[in-house]
Design a protein around this motif. Structure first.
Motif, mmCIF file in Angstrom:
data_model
loop_
_atom_site.group_PDB
_atom_site.id
_atom_site.type_symbol
_atom_site.label_atom_id
_atom_site.label_comp_id
_atom_site.label_asym_id
_atom_site.label_seq_id
_atom_site.Cartn_x
_atom_site.Cartn_y
_atom_site.Cartn_z
ATOM 1 N N LEU A 80 0.820 -1.215 0.000
ATOM 2 C CA LEU A 80 0.000 0.000 0.000
ATOM 3 C C LEU A 80 0.853 1.263 0.000
ATOM 4 O O LEU A 80 0.539 2.247 -0.680
ATOM 5 C CB LEU A 80 -0.938 -0.026 1.206
ATOM 6 N N LEU A 81 1.952 1.278 0.769
ATOM 7 C CA LEU A 81 2.818 2.449 0.843
ATOM 8 C C LEU A 81 3.878 2.463 -0.248
ATOM 9 O O LEU A 81 4.619 3.433 -0.387
ATOM 10 C CB LEU A 81 3.520 2.496 2.213
ATOM 11 N N GLY A 82 3.971 1.396 -1.041
ATOM 12 C CA GLY A 82 5.005 1.292 -2.053
ATOM 13 C C GLY A 82 4.776 2.243 -3.218
ATOM 14 O O GLY A 82 3.633 2.571 -3.555
ATOM 15 N N PRO A 83 5.853 2.678 -3.859
ATOM 16 C CA PRO A 83 5.724 3.579 -5.020
ATOM 17 C C PRO A 83 4.945 2.917 -6.152
ATOM 18 O O PRO A 83 5.102 1.725 -6.416
ATOM 19 C CB PRO A 83 7.177 3.829 -5.429
ATOM 20 N N ARG A 84 4.130 3.686 -6.838
ATOM 21 C CA ARG A 84 3.320 3.154 -7.940
ATOM 22 C C ARG A 84 4.189 2.613 -9.065
ATOM 23 O O ARG A 84 3.831 1.638 -9.726
ATOM 24 C CB ARG A 84 2.383 4.235 -8.478
ATOM 25 N N GLY A 87 4.779 -0.972 -8.674
ATOM 26 C CA GLY A 87 3.619 -1.815 -8.469
ATOM 27 C C GLY A 87 2.927 -1.621 -7.138
ATOM 28 O O GLY A 87 2.027 -2.395 -6.777
ATOM 29 N N GLY A 88 3.311 -0.589 -6.387
ATOM 30 C CA GLY A 88 2.697 -0.322 -5.091
ATOM 31 C C GLY A 88 1.469 0.557 -5.187
ATOM 32 O O GLY A 88 1.095 1.037 -6.263
ATOM 33 N N GLY A 89 0.845 0.779 -4.037
ATOM 34 C CA GLY A 89 -0.373 1.575 -4.003
ATOM 35 C C GLY A 89 -0.142 3.063 -4.054
ATOM 36 O O GLY A 89 -1.053 3.831 -4.378
ATOM 37 N N GLY A 90 1.070 3.506 -3.697
ATOM 38 C CA GLY A 90 1.365 4.936 -3.719
ATOM 39 C C GLY A 90 0.529 5.732 -2.742
ATOM 40 O O GLY A 90 0.296 6.924 -2.943
ATOM 41 N N GLN A 91 0.103 5.094 -1.656
ATOM 42 C CA GLN A 91 -0.766 5.758 -0.697
ATOM 43 C C GLN A 91 0.030 6.426 0.417
ATOM 44 O O GLN A 91 1.235 6.225 0.559
ATOM 45 C CB GLN A 91 -1.747 4.751 -0.102
ATOM 46 N N THR A 92 -0.640 7.254 1.197
ATOM 47 C CA THR A 92 -0.012 7.974 2.293
ATOM 48 C C THR A 92 -0.146 7.201 3.593
ATOM 49 O O THR A 92 -0.918 6.243 3.707
ATOM 50 C CB THR A 92 -0.663 9.348 2.489
ATOM 51 N N SER A 139 12.678 -2.988 -3.896
ATOM 52 C CA SER A 139 12.767 -4.420 -3.592
ATOM 53 C C SER A 139 11.583 -4.893 -2.757
ATOM 54 O O SER A 139 11.000 -5.945 -3.032
ATOM 55 C CB SER A 139 14.080 -4.707 -2.856
ATOM 56 N N ALA A 140 11.225 -4.123 -1.734
ATOM 57 C CA ALA A 140 10.139 -4.531 -0.840
ATOM 58 C C ALA A 140 8.802 -4.539 -1.553
ATOM 59 O O ALA A 140 7.957 -5.408 -1.304
ATOM 60 C CB ALA A 140 10.091 -3.601 0.372
ATOM 61 N N THR A 141 8.588 -3.570 -2.437
ATOM 62 C CA THR A 141 7.315 -3.486 -3.155
ATOM 63 C C THR A 141 7.221 -4.567 -4.217
ATOM 64 O O THR A 141 6.224 -5.307 -4.279
ATOM 65 C CB THR A 141 7.156 -2.102 -3.805
#
Length: 427
Positions: A80-84, A87-92, A139-141
């Motif tokens: 959810l917090l990962g950069p878009r 492949g992440g949600g790019g959320q705050t 890596s984590a995302t």
């Protein structure tokens, strides 16, 4: 470790899953991840509903939550917090805190796993160099890691030895939330011969990390929070977060780790309390009987004046707590996503006070809610099959993490004298 890949989750398939009857069957999956804040919170609610469906049985079984972690992975919540762009949600963080709260309504243990994961996901952001931050986020995302941590600050028996190009971690931590179900573990220890703390991320599944499997507590039973033995775990100096040429380069921003995780606690406390009130209200509507010997007989329990008064008191407290916690979450989220060099000690201290006030309110009100609901549901609701005890056990267990009176003192010193708390491992 910042670029090391851990096992990724299985590819999503299917939509709007329902819980399988067999607890050993694969976790439900989704076809795609949300693209909006509202969508992510809806996804968190779907996960919460699935967890709530068999929360009592899973708590009683007390099995390592591998399947629950797969549920979080397939739902996409770990990213959810990962950069878009990865492949992440790019959320705050504001969204992350709310997602934790929602998941905790269905299962406090899994809400805690998600909560700690978000904090450990942000470790490189807090203390790392710009290069480490970018590499770890990617890596984590992309790896869809669940991140655990062996960072109990009251244990000083995990030492870090400088062996030229490498650091060697050896010792023990008495608590390590995430444990064997994590993909990556954040280690923290003191560099031998100094007072300097070193954070790094390492693969969980390696010979030098041995979990004791001794988490046997009253509540939060599925968090895998037992002790861990660390033996000769080696990492390159390049993976020591925030270090350049063996010197730490930190900002005031790095000290946000404690307010951030204390507000993580606060949100899953609120979720547990909300889940308790929702479950109790459903039981009262469906099964609680009106009292026939009071001289003011009612046809049903939802007409009983003392039951209405009780739910009114508890609901109003949780609504007030939620408003305070939301305001605090919005405040710290803005700072967590702002340029790191802009944060001042004064601003950091003011945020810490807000977090302390939020935590102390929901801890006290949540314990009242999780205990009082038995008076509003009746004697039959104390049956083990109902499972109302889970909420009190969960909240009672984790709210002992650090003494609440110290939070009250921090708020009191600020309210009375305008003094902000000095950053410590618990402030």
């Amino acid at each position: 470790m910042t670029t090391t890949e851990a096992p990724a989750a299985a590819s999503p398939a299917g939509t709007h899953p329902s819980p399988p009857a067999d607890p050993d069957s694969p976790a439900p999956t989704w076809t795609a991840h949300p693209t909006t804040t509202e969508g992510w919170l809806e996804r968190a609610q779907e996960v919460s509903d699935l967890l709530a469906a068999d929360a009592v049985a899973r708590d009683r079984a007390n099995r390592s939550p591998f399947r629950e972690v797969e549920l979080l992975k397939s739902a996409g919540l770990l990213t959810l917090l990962g950069p878009r762009e990865f492949g992440g949600g790019g959320q705050t963080w504001e969204t992350a805190y709310t997602a934790v709260r929602i998941v905790a309504r269905g299962d406090g243990s899994i809400g805690q796993l998600l909560a700690y994961h978000f904090l450990w996901f942000w470790t490189a952001e807090l203390v790392g160099t710009d290069e480490q931050r970018a590499a770890f986020a990617r890596s984590a995302t992309e790896g869809n890691w669940l991140i655990g941590g062996a960072v109990n600050p009251r244990d000083d028996d995990l030492t870090v030895t400088d062996e030229g190009e490498e650091l060697v971690f050896t010792g023990r931590k008495s608590f390590s939330t995430g444990g064997v179900v994590s993909d990556v573990t954040i280690l923290e220890g003191v560099l031998e011969g100094t007072g300097d703390h070193v954070f790094t991320a390492v693969p969980t599944r390696q010979e030098g990390i041995d979990f004791a499997g001794d988490w046997d507590n009253l509540g939060q039973r599925l968090t895998e929070s037992g002790s861990v033995r660390i033996t000769d775990v080696r990492v390159p100096w390049a993976d020591a977060l925030g270090y350049v040429d063996k010197q730490f380069h930190g900002l005031v921003y790095a000290t946000l780790n404690v307010p951030a995780i204390q507000l993580v606690f606060t949100n899953f406390y609120l979720g547990i309390a909300q889940g308790a009130l929702e479950r109790a209200a459903a039981y009262t509507r469906e099964k609680t009987r009106a009292w026939p010997f009071g001289g003011d007989d009612k046809a049903s329990a939802d007409e009983e004046w003392y039951i209405l008064e009780g739910y009114g008191q508890l609901a109003s407290k949780l609504w007030a707590d939620e408003a305070l916690i939301d305001r605090t979450g919005a405040t710290i989220s803005e700072v967590l996503h702002a340029p790191r060099e802009e944060l001042t000690e004064q601003r950091r201290g003011e945020i810490a006070v807000q977090v302390a006030a939020s935590k102390l309110r929901i801890a006290e009100d949540g314990l009242e809610v999780t205990s009082k609901i038995f008076e509003l549901t009746g004697a039959r609701a104390s049956s083990n099959s109902v499972g109302l005890d889970i909420y009190w056990r969960n909240l009672r267990t984790h709210s002992l993490h650090d003494p609440l009176p110290y939070k009250k003192r921090e708020v009191g010193e600020y309210a009375l004298a305008g003094r902000i708390p000095e950053p410590t491992w618990y402030t």
